[in-house]
Design an enzyme around this catalytic site. Sequence first.
Site, mmCIF file in Angstrom:
data_model
loop_
_atom_site.group_PDB
_atom_site.id
_atom_site.type_symbol
_atom_site.label_atom_id
_atom_site.label_comp_id
_atom_site.label_asym_id
_atom_site.label_seq_id
_atom_site.Cartn_x
_atom_site.Cartn_y
_atom_site.Cartn_z
ATOM 1 N N SER A 123 9.488 -2.972 0.252
ATOM 2 C CA SER A 123 10.272 -1.762 0.486
ATOM 3 C C SER A 123 11.323 -1.536 -0.589
ATOM 4 O O SER A 123 11.596 -0.404 -0.981
ATOM 5 C CB SER A 123 10.966 -1.859 1.849
ATOM 6 O OG SER A 123 10.019 -2.025 2.883
ATOM 7 N N PHE A 124 11.927 -2.640 -1.079
ATOM 8 C CA PHE A 124 13.054 -2.492 -1.987
ATOM 9 C C PHE A 124 12.792 -3.028 -3.385
ATOM 10 O O PHE A 124 13.703 -3.098 -4.188
ATOM 11 C CB PHE A 124 14.296 -3.172 -1.395
ATOM 12 C CG PHE A 124 14.776 -2.542 -0.129
ATOM 13 C CD1 PHE A 124 15.217 -1.231 -0.109
ATOM 14 C CD2 PHE A 124 14.765 -3.255 1.058
ATOM 15 C CE1 PHE A 124 15.659 -0.648 1.061
ATOM 16 C CE2 PHE A 124 15.200 -2.680 2.231
ATOM 17 C CZ PHE A 124 15.647 -1.365 2.233
ATOM 18 N N ASP A 158 12.271 -8.037 10.069
ATOM 19 C CA ASP A 158 11.070 -7.491 9.411
ATOM 20 C C ASP A 158 9.964 -8.543 9.375
ATOM 21 O O ASP A 158 9.374 -8.807 8.331
ATOM 22 C CB ASP A 158 11.412 -7.030 7.996
ATOM 23 C CG ASP A 158 10.344 -6.095 7.419
ATOM 24 O OD1 ASP A 158 9.552 -5.536 8.197
ATOM 25 O OD2 ASP A 158 10.298 -5.936 6.199
#
Length: 821
Positions: free
Chosen positions: A527-528, A651
């Site tokens: 995601s990052f 997560d």
Amino acid sequence: MLGNLSSLLALSLARNNFQGSIPAELGKLLKLQFLQLTETNLSGEVPLSIYNLSSLYQLAFAANQLHGRIPSDVGITLPNLRYFFAAGNHFYGEIPTSFVNATKLEMLGLGANNFSGVVPSNFGSLRNLTGLDLGGNQLESAEGEGLGFITSLTNCTNLHRLQLNQNNFKGVLPISIANLSTKLEGFTIGGNMQISGKIPKEIGNLVCLNTLVIATTSITGEIPPSIGKLEKLSELYLHDNKISGAIPSSLGNITQMFTLHLQDNYLEGPIPPSLGNYSQLESLRLDSNFLFGNIPKQLFSLSHVLVLNLSRNSFTGQLPIDLAGGKMTQLVELNVSHNRLSGGIPSALGDCLMLAELWMDDNLFEGGIPSSFNNLKSLVMLDLSNNKLSGEIPEYFQNFPFLQYLNLSFNNFEGLLPTGRIFKNASIIFVAGNPRLCGGMHQLGLPSCKIGDKRLHRLIMLISVIASCSIFLMASLLAIFAYRRSKRKASTSTDVQDPEQYPKISYAELSQSTNEFSSSNLIGEGSFGSVYKGILSQDGMLVAVKVLNLNRRGATKSFMAECETLRNIRHRNLIKIITVCSTVDFRGTDFKALVYEFMQNGSLEEWLHPNEDQTSAQSLSLIQRLNIAIEVASAIEYLHNYCQPSIVHGDLKPSNVLLDEEMVSHVGDFGLARFLSVSQNQSSSMGVKGTIGYVAPEYGMSTKISKAGDVYSFGILLLEMITGKAPTDSMFKDNFTIHQLVKTRLPERVIDIIDPSLLPEVQEAENSKARNMRRGVGVLESLLAVAEVGVVCSMKSPSERMEMKEVAAKLYAIRDKFLHR
């Protein structure tokens, strides 16, 4: 080509690994009487021409991936039908009432599908019916009729098995169930939460019954004493209800009982001594009730029992296992926790050589740990916490090869703590609350052991504490000063505090180690940011470099969260951070990266869902999956219960479970991790995020994070490991989820949903059973047990999920039973 065999009478292609749909040309075999296509991995819809083969007396395509509707006129076009098996597929729609036109019908298997609507009330006219399986669907009760269709089935005088479990039936359990066929051997109606009423006192009429499942409903009332007339009963499941009153002593008349589960009810009173009459009992669960009194000595004479759970009641007195005469040699799990038992721990427990789990916490036991415990080499879990035990902690625990959890906290143990094996891992041993205990790893927080005058010892300890506090205070002041000074530097300064805790590494070194962040070194994207494989020039260490994409909103906060989290935790199943880099690149742009130890075997995601370009498909055995599940559960349990403050991962998913060269699991990616406040949940300033399919449903309605959210994600991960299907698979749509898929197949149809790569292991287990061999036995049982844990963990309501401590304990027990059977 098969369509040309015009004289063919029987065709069986069962238990193969075909691909695609059923060939329509099979509909040309007009003389066909027997068609068997079960367990063949077929998909698509069944060709209508198949339903026009009027000579068929058996049509079976159970345990596939077929979907569609069953034709409404199926009983008319197949008038000679005697056996129809379609269970374990994805059929939907209503159950055709025309089945009654096939008057010879003996067995109808429609379980583990997605059928909806009501059960046809005219099924009672099928006088030859011996088996009816409608379990694991979405069937409902007819408006105003409740479970009236059961009454119509009393006309089926040859009925042997009736399965109605895991549906959406509601209404009062009719007394007419006692009037079903006296030949009835199995009746299951569990998993229908809206069924109410009482178990009829006439239940004793079903004299041939060997399996009775009325669990997880809203049944009230008492267990009728007449149930003791069911002398052939081997399995009785009445758990998770609202049943009250005493356990009838007549239950002891059923000497063939194999499994008796009465847990999670409102039962009260003592345990009848007659339950000691069971000569074949393997599992007895009476936990989470309101039972009281002494535990009868007869209960500890059950020579075949594997699981005995009496926890969370109000039992008093001593544990009478000393009177058992060494009969409980097969015992694998004993749980008497959360009672008011007293006296010493019976030394006879040391004769239970197969014991893998022993839970005696939260009682009033006193005295020392018996020397006979040295015999319990099979122990995996041992909890003696919150008692009044004293003496020294035995050194022999450090020689137990399977011990993975040892809780001796809050007792009166004293002396030197052993230092071997398990005592070297602060994440799996717990000794807090023993003020006279000393030594051990510094992470355990125990004082050093001293020899000499006690007053001098106390003085030295006091000086040590004062000195430690002074050093800590001085170090804190220096750290604050250094930090404030670094804030004033302009060149490579950063607003992130945590990277200062790690060794420095430059952008140039990371660029060189990853071949300038070459795409050939790219091993993953999240995601990052992106993750690259690299080799550090200083020592040649192989590492994984996670480069943050600072253009993504929240990337910097993710970086800070990961630094802060990993700085505070140490566990063998958590990814280890080597260093961080927070600087600028060659163009003067902000650059942030985290450097981890490299995991040779990639992620669990790659093993469960190998890419098409992989040279060979990777496959995990059952024991590997069990090990991974246990290791991940242990890591999350550590974050939840043994970190101060507690940490929520946020997560959890297969791509964040990494495997080293020895296939040991390491949970990673703490970019969404959060520390919990004292109240055990807090709001996230970033908003609650996660990965679709794994994020808990309550997160969509609130920004509160909780341990239960991690439990949900873990439950989905478990189901994915069992089924081989991701929660975002195309088959999951229109509110149909992986949770529902598995839940509707349990317990009878677990074979229908397991990962195909596990089927050879299942088959080998079946062959082993046929050859009367021990090896391989228990594969399906273990898969079922893991699937059940996954279902409970992924319940929609957080209050219905287990805590990670209980999850880990159950998984340890499943693995131990699998290895020792």
